[in-house]
Design a protein around this motif. Structure first.
Motif, mmCIF file in Angstrom:
data_model
loop_
_atom_site.group_PDB
_atom_site.id
_atom_site.type_symbol
_atom_site.label_atom_id
_atom_site.label_comp_id
_atom_site.label_asym_id
_atom_site.label_seq_id
_atom_site.Cartn_x
_atom_site.Cartn_y
_atom_site.Cartn_z
ATOM 1 N N TYR A 1 0.038 -7.913 2.063
ATOM 2 C CA TYR A 1 -0.125 -6.709 2.099
ATOM 3 C C TYR A 1 -1.670 -6.369 2.000
ATOM 4 C CZ TYR A 1 -0.688 -1.788 1.494
ATOM 5 O OH TYR A 1 -0.522 -0.438 1.637
ATOM 6 N N GLU A 2 -2.091 -7.211 0.747
ATOM 7 C CA GLU A 2 -3.656 -6.829 0.451
ATOM 8 C C GLU A 2 -4.294 -7.622 0.886
ATOM 9 O OE1 GLU A 2 -2.893 -8.093 -3.597
ATOM 10 O OE2 GLU A 2 -1.270 -6.868 -4.013
ATOM 11 N N GLY B 1 1.520 3.263 3.829
ATOM 12 C CA GLY B 1 2.155 2.871 2.603
ATOM 13 C C GLY B 1 3.440 2.315 2.160
ATOM 14 N N PRO B 2 3.072 1.571 0.841
ATOM 15 C CA PRO B 2 4.647 1.073 0.662
ATOM 16 C C PRO B 2 6.112 2.353 0.457
ATOM 17 C CG PRO B 2 2.840 0.270 -1.034
ATOM 18 C CD PRO B 2 2.076 0.721 0.207
ATOM 19 N N GLY B 3 6.863 1.916 0.661
ATOM 20 C CA GLY B 3 7.769 3.887 0.348
ATOM 21 C C GLY B 3 8.782 3.163 0.236
ATOM 22 N N PRO B 4 10.253 3.865 0.213
ATOM 23 C CA PRO B 4 11.324 3.712 0.752
ATOM 24 C C PRO B 4 11.506 3.620 1.908
ATOM 25 C CG PRO B 4 11.609 4.959 -0.879
ATOM 26 C CD PRO B 4 10.155 4.766 -0.560
ATOM 27 N N PHE C 1 4.142 -7.900 9.758
ATOM 28 C CA PHE C 1 2.955 -9.673 9.611
ATOM 29 C C PHE C 1 2.378 -9.353 10.340
ATOM 30 C CE2 PHE C 1 0.944 -13.492 10.974
ATOM 31 C CZ PHE C 1 0.638 -13.733 9.477
ATOM 32 N N ARG C 2 0.983 -9.164 10.443
ATOM 33 C CA ARG C 2 0.182 -8.682 12.095
ATOM 34 C C ARG C 2 -0.151 -9.878 12.406
ATOM 35 N NH1 ARG C 2 -3.265 -4.241 11.877
ATOM 36 N NH2 ARG C 2 -3.205 -4.112 9.560
ATOM 37 N N LEU D 1 -1.308 -17.536 4.216
ATOM 38 C CA LEU D 1 -1.730 -17.172 2.776
ATOM 39 C C LEU D 1 -2.531 -18.679 2.293
ATOM 40 C CD1 LEU D 1 2.402 -17.338 2.100
ATOM 41 C CD2 LEU D 1 0.833 -15.799 1.085
ATOM 42 N N GLY D 2 -2.346 -19.242 2.879
ATOM 43 C CA GLY D 2 -4.451 -20.541 2.947
ATOM 44 C C GLY D 2 -3.280 -21.302 2.718
ATOM 45 N N VAL D 3 -2.545 -22.296 2.934
ATOM 46 C CA VAL D 3 -1.556 -23.415 2.821
ATOM 47 C C VAL D 3 -2.098 -24.073 3.850
ATOM 48 C CG1 VAL D 3 0.270 -24.269 1.690
ATOM 49 C CG2 VAL D 3 -0.385 -22.630 0.752
ATOM 50 N N LYS D 4 -2.036 -26.034 4.249
ATOM 51 C CA LYS D 4 -2.074 -26.207 5.565
ATOM 52 C C LYS D 4 -0.345 -25.844 5.684
ATOM 53 C CE LYS D 4 -2.875 -30.855 7.121
ATOM 54 N NZ LYS D 4 -3.340 -31.824 6.775
ATOM 55 N N PRO D 5 -0.181 -26.549 6.995
ATOM 56 C CA PRO D 5 1.837 -26.034 7.526
ATOM 57 C C PRO D 5 2.140 -27.367 7.121
ATOM 58 C CG PRO D 5 0.315 -24.608 9.099
ATOM 59 C CD PRO D 5 -1.067 -25.220 7.664
#
Length: 469
Positions: free
Chosen positions: A92-93, A128-131, A137-138, A212-216
């Protein structure tokens, strides 16, 4: 790089034979590569998880040869919940995910179709986040996601056809798709070997890995296991529980051998091979693409071959749970003190050639350990015809006069009784078999009578004769 594979079952029911095949394939591949097999219990479905199901997974793996202590784990997915949430927050960030409060009905109203996927309504609205706000995912608008698969080559998925999928629910809890990816990352999984039914989710998971920056990992999707109607094996419809086969008396070696043939075959024109051959020859890139038919009749035939190949002493030991009623096996119809180990040892070689699963030992030998046989009434009606009473009288008289109570003498004596009546041995021995064993089929009759003994044999024939009065 050390190869690390994982097997990740959910403790929500009996252990599926398809899961057992996946476990074996992962296990062998890890051994071949000098790698590590990781067991992860995906226990986040709290409403359906039960501790006994987890123990069932461990004991089933033990049974097929993946023993405790020989693998890493078990780990529990629920223990990694903080990492799941942290990954969702990072996405999200970084702008790779956004919040959405659309219901299914909202999407349907906008698109005019209940079959239309999510339309990206909240992509750039800054919610934004909320109930009740789910995190989506974009998905990239352009390009394609290429899945490198050891079995299927390089399946390619156009990104524009992948909707912006949910990665965390409205209550903030990550969905399985994200949890699965984060767990694999955390555990350093390098190869994911699983059934092809998971292939549609693979591009989504690969996008998450990359975001997430990791090789699959390297993927390998093996063919789905189907029934005789070519439908995917279902717990509700088919016999799929590995424990059920174990408790019926299938041998672990036969089951392992058969499961590994679902989608693959060893070299040469052979199917029943030593496990060492399978471990040496199995190759993921040789696995077939077509669905794998789980043929219970073929498995049963396999098991019969494995039973017949056992040394007699091992066969005797393997039958003990059914003979003594230990563990999860239903108790036999006789009391423990009635069981005669010597009598069973005498007929074991005969029984070994006639049964396909170990549980069949009970109806084959129960006549030896019961005060009177369990009469199959259909067999009685079919066999005890006109003239049977007199034939049994003659058999008793002839057997009483025997000097030597052995199979050969018993056979020749009863053969002579039948000859006087113009009957072949098959017709002559049928009433005697039912009188003594309660059934029309079973172990060789005369060897059975020899073990049963003179007194008990005569008592049973006389009892049958009285019933015919």
């Amino acid at each position: 790089m050390t190869v690390r594979v994982r097997f990740a079952p959910s403790p929500t029911g009996m252990f599926h034979v398809g899961g057992a095949r996946s476990a074996l394939q992962n296990w062998i591949y890890a051994k071949q590569q000098g790698g590590v097999f990781v067991l992860r219990i995906e226990d986040t479905d709290a409403a359906r998880n039960k501790p006994e199901w987890t123990e069932g997974i461990l004991s089933a793996l033990d049974w097929i040869g993946i023993s405790r202590g020989s693998y890493e784990g078990p780990y529990f997915q629920s223990a990694n919940a903080a990492e799941h949430r942290a990954a969702a927050a990072r996405l999200y960030e970084s702008g790779r995910a956004y919040y959405c409060d659309c219901t299914r009905e909202d999407v349907q109203a906008r698109t005019g179709s209940q079959y239309q996927g999510y339309d990206g309504y909240h992509r750039d609205r800054g919610l934004g986040p909320g109930p009740g706000h789910a995190l989506r995912f974009r998905t990239p608008d352009e390009g394609a996601t290429v899945v490198v698969d050891l079995i299927r080559g390089e399946p390619t998925f156009e990104n524009k056809l992948i909707e912006d999928f949910v990665i965390a629910r409205g209550d903030g809890s990550p969905v399985f798709l994200l949890a699965n990816v984060v767990d694999d990352m955390t555990m350093g999984i390098t190869h994911v070997i699983r059934a092809e039914e998971h292939l549609p989710n693979t591009p989504k998971q690969q996008l998450l890995w990359e975001a997430l920056g990791v090789k699959p990992p390297i993927w390998a999707h093996v063919p789905v296991v189907v029934n005789e109607k070519r439908q995917k094996l279902s717990k509700r419809r088919d016999k799929v529980a590995l424990e059920a086969y174990r408790d019926e008396g299938y041998l672990a070696g036969a089951m392992r051998n058969y499961l590994m043939l679902l989608g693959w075959a060893p070299s040469g024109d052979r199917e029943i091979v030593p496990w060492s051959v399978i471990e040496n020859e199995f190759r993921l890139d040789e696995v077939n693409l077509s669905s794998a038919f789980f043929d219970e009749k073929k498995l049963r035939a396999f098991n019969g071959e494995y039973i017949r190949a056992l040394p007699v002493t091992e066969f005797i030991d393997a039958c003990q749970p059914w003979l003594t009623g230990t563990g999860t096996i239903p108790p036999p119809p006789w009391q423990p003190e009635e069981f005669d180990a010597d009598a069973f040892a005498a007929v074991a070689p005969l029984a070994q050639t006639r049964i396909a699963v170990l549980s069949e030992i009970v109806p084959n030998v129960d006549f030896l350990f019961l005060a009177s046989p369990l009469i199959d009434e259909a067999a009685w009606t079919k066999t005890m015809k006109d003239g049977s009473a007199e034939l049994l009288d003659d058999a008793v008289a002839a057997f009483e006069a025997l000097e030597s109570w052995d199979a050969e003498s018993l056979k020749s004596t009863l053969e002579a009784v039948g000859a006087e009546r113009g009957l072949k041995l098959g017709k002559t021995q049928a009433p005697v078999r039912v009188a003594v064993t309660g059934r029309t089929v079973g172990l060789p009759l005369f060897e059975s009578l020899e073990v049963l003994g003179r007194e008990r044999t005569l008592t049973r024939i006389r009892a049958a004769r009285l019933r015919l009065v």
